[in-house]
Enzyme design. Structure first.
Site, mmCIF file in Angstrom:
data_model
loop_
_atom_site.group_PDB
_atom_site.id
_atom_site.type_symbol
_atom_site.label_atom_id
_atom_site.label_comp_id
_atom_site.label_asym_id
_atom_site.label_seq_id
_atom_site.Cartn_x
_atom_site.Cartn_y
_atom_site.Cartn_z
ATOM 1 N N LYS A 243 76.029 24.615 45.559
ATOM 2 C CA LYS A 243 76.989 24.389 44.490
ATOM 3 C C LYS A 243 78.316 23.925 45.079
ATOM 4 O O LYS A 243 78.685 24.343 46.185
ATOM 5 C CB LYS A 243 77.256 25.688 43.721
ATOM 6 C CG LYS A 243 76.126 26.242 42.903
ATOM 7 C CD LYS A 243 76.568 27.555 42.258
ATOM 8 C CE LYS A 243 75.446 28.198 41.451
ATOM 9 N NZ LYS A 243 75.177 27.457 40.204
ATOM 10 N N ARG A 317 65.097 31.231 36.954
ATOM 11 C CA ARG A 317 63.831 31.198 36.223
ATOM 12 C C ARG A 317 62.650 31.514 37.132
ATOM 13 O O ARG A 317 61.610 31.979 36.659
ATOM 14 C CB ARG A 317 63.661 29.845 35.532
ATOM 15 C CG ARG A 317 63.497 28.659 36.451
ATOM 16 C CD ARG A 317 63.857 27.348 35.765
ATOM 17 N NE ARG A 317 65.284 27.248 35.524
ATOM 18 C CZ ARG A 317 65.856 26.238 34.883
ATOM 19 N NH1 ARG A 317 65.125 25.240 34.434
ATOM 20 N NH2 ARG A 317 67.164 26.219 34.688
#
Length: 463
Positions: A243, A317
C-alpha cells in the site's frame, strides 16, 4: 470513566429535556426566576445544547437539555449525548419523558459519550469529569450497560496500535473475554494451520514475525446456534502489493471485524442470551518478507476451491474464506461474518452505514427493523449473481481481486459466499472507524452493526 449509570442513591440534579418548539410553553410552566434565567442566557433549546439553573445559593437546581426539532433529530443520533457532553460533572436524573425518541438508545448514547481512549495518556487515566446519569425508570440497566461496555471493548481493540495488538495480543483479548464468561477457547497457530487444513490463513499470515492463527471460542450449551466470523488482520501492509503510505495509516483498524464480533459476543454473553455461540477469528498480519505469498500464486482453500492471487492486498477475503468454510461445516442456525473488507463499500455508503449482504428476506426484515429501532443503521447490498463471472479467472476456481475495479464490495461478498452453503448467511462489509467526532462516537474505532444484530437475534433465532 465507567460506562455505567450513576448509583440510585446518589444526589442528583433534575434534567429536563425540552424541544425548541416546546420551550416557550415549558417556560410558562416554570417559576419566574427559572424562566428569567433561561431567557436572559439566550437558551433556545437547540439540539445538543444545555444549561444549568442555579438556586438561591448558586448551586444547580436543575438542568435543561435542548432537544431541537424532530427534523433536526432525523439528521443524527444520540442527541442526549450531545447535551451530556456539555454539562459539568455531576449526577443527573431525567425529570420528564423524552419526546419522539427511544429512551434506551438515548441513555446508551449518554453512557457512550463518556468513552475515551486513554491507554497511552497515563496522566489522564484516572480523571473522571463526565456528567453521569441515573438509570431512568423502565430501562433494562443490565442490558444498556452491557451494550456500552461491549462497544467500549470494540473501540479499545481497534484503537490500539498494531505494535500492541498483533495476532498474539488479539488472541489474549479473546482469552480474557472467554475467561470472563466461562467460554471455551482453542487456537490453531502457525504451521498447525496447514495440518488442520486452514491453508489460506497460513499463506496470508506466514510473512509476519507473529504467527498466524485461528481463534475458536464457544459459549452456551442449549438453544439455537449462532456463528460469528470476524476478520482479524491486525495490520495490513498490502503485502507484496504494498500500500502507499497514505493508505497504510489506518491499517491498525483492519481487525475491526474481529473487534466488532467480540463486542457482539460480549453483549450476548453479558445478557445471557439462551443461545449457543461460536466465534471464529482468523488473526494475521499481512506483512512483507521472503516467504510472503505472491501475486500470481494459486492457493487451495479449506473448501478445496483454488484461488488465484491477483493482489496480495485483497487478503481479508482469503482468511475469511477458510474460517467461513469451517463455520459452514458446523450446525449453525445463522452465520454472520464481519470485516473491514473493501474501500468500495466506503465509497458506496460512507462511514456511518453498515452495508451487508444477505439472501434471506426474513433475516433482512429482522435486521432492518432492529437497526431502525436502536439507531444502528444498516444498508442492504446485493449478492448480484450475474457478477459471479468477474471472480472466475479461468486458471483457478476463483480470483481474489478482479480487474476493472467495478463492484468491488459486491465481488468480495460473492467470493465469500462461495465458501458458505448455509442459506442464512449474512456478511457485513464495515468501516470500523469514525473519521470525525459526533455525539457518543468520538473520532477513532467504532462498532458498526453489532447492536442491530444483537437486537434482531430474538427474531432471527426465535428466542
Amino acid at each position: 470513566m465507567p460506562l455505567s449509570f450513576a448509583n440510585d442513591t446518589d444526589a442528583s440534579i433534575p434534567l429536563h429535556v425540552v424541544e425548541s418548539d416546546s420551550l416557550e410553553v415549558w417556560l410558562d410552566e416554570q417559576p419566574t426566576k427559572v424562566s428569567t434565567w433561561i431567557t436572559s442566557n439566550g437558551f433556545s433549546a437547540d439540539l445538543g445544547s444545555s444549561i444549568l439553573v442555579p438556586d438561591d445559593n448558586g448551586h444547580p437546581s436543575m438542568a435543561i437539555a435542548g432537544f431541537g426539532t424532530h427534523k433536526q433529530r432525523r439528521r443524527g443520533r444520540f442527541h442526549l449525548a450531545a447535551a451530556a457532553a456539555k454539562l459539568p460533572a455531576g449526577t443527573y436524573a431525567l425529570a420528564n419523558d423524552l419526546p419522539d425518541t427511544d429512551l434506551a438508545t438515548e441513555t446508551l448514547g449518554w453512557l457512550l459519550s463518556a468513552y475515551q481512549f486513554k491507554a497511552y495518556r497515563p496522566a489522564q487515566q484516572t480523571s473522571e469529569t463526565h456528567a453521569r446519569l441515573k438509570c431512568p425508570d423502565g430501562i433494562d440497566r443490565q442490558k444498556v450497560e452491557a451494550l456500552a461496555t461491549s462497544e467500549a471493548l470494540t473501540r479499545d481493540l481497534i484503537n490500539t496500535p498494531a505494535s500492541d495488538m498483533g495476532p498474539a495480543e488479539l488472541e489474549a483479548a479473546c482469552r480474557t473475554l472467554a475467561d470472563t464468561f466461562s467460554a471455551k477457547i482453542s487456537v490453531i497457530t502457525g504451521d498447525d494451520l496447514l495440518t488442520e487444513n486452514l491453508p489460506m490463513i497460513h499463506a496470508v499470515g506466514r510473512a509476519s514475525t507473529q504467527a498466524p492463527r485461528l481463534i475458536d471460542m464457544a459459549w452456551g450449551t442449549t438453544g439455537p446456534t449462532l456463528t460469528l466470523v470476524g476478520k482479524g488482520v491486525c495490520f495490513d501492509t498490502g503485502g507484496l502489493n504494498l500500500k502507499p503510505g497514505a493508505s497504510m495509516g489506518l491499517m491498525k483498524k483492519d481487525m475491526g471485524g474481529a473487534a466488532t464480533v467480540l463486542g457482539l459476543a460480549q453483549m450476548i454473553m453479558a445478557t445471557n442470551l439462551p443461545i449457543q455461540l461460536r466465534v471464529l477469528i482468523p488473526a494475521v498480519e499481512n506483512s512483507v518478507s521472503g516467504n510472503a505469498f505472491r501475486p500470481g500464486d494459486i492457493l487451495t482453500s479449506r473448501k478445496g476451491l483454488t484461488v488465484e492471487v491477483n493482489n496480495t492486498d485483497a487478503e481479508g477475503r482469503l482468511v475469511l474464506a477458510d474460517a467461513l468454510a469451517l463455520a459452514d461445516e458446523g450446525t449453525a442456525d445463522l452465520i454472520i461474518s464481519m470485516a473491514t473488507l473493501t474501500g468500495a463499500a466506503r465509497v458506496a455508503v460512507g462511514p456511518d452505514l453498515s452495508p451487508y449482504y444477505c439472501d434471506d428476506d426474513t433475516v433482512v426484515s429482522a435486521l432492518e427493523a432492529a437497526a431502525a429501532r436502536i439507531s444502528d443503521p444498516v444498508w442492504r447490498m446485493p449478492f448480484w449473481s450475474p457478477y459471479e463471472k468477474m471472480i472466475e479467472p479461468g486458471i483457478a476456481d476463483l480470483d481474489n481481486a478482479p480487474a476493472g475495479g467495478f463492484a468491488g464490495s459486491i465481488t468480495a461478498a460473492l467470493f465469500l459466499r462461495r465458501f458458505v452453503e448455509h442459506p442464512r448467511y449474512t456478511h457485513f462489509d464495515i468501516y470500523g472507524w469514525n473519521p470525525a467526532a459526533t455525539p457518543a462516537r468520538p473520532k477513532g474505532g467504532v462498532g458498526m452493526g453489532a447492536r442491530a444484530i444483537f437486537d434482531a437475534l430474538p427474531d432471527l433465532l426465535k428466542l
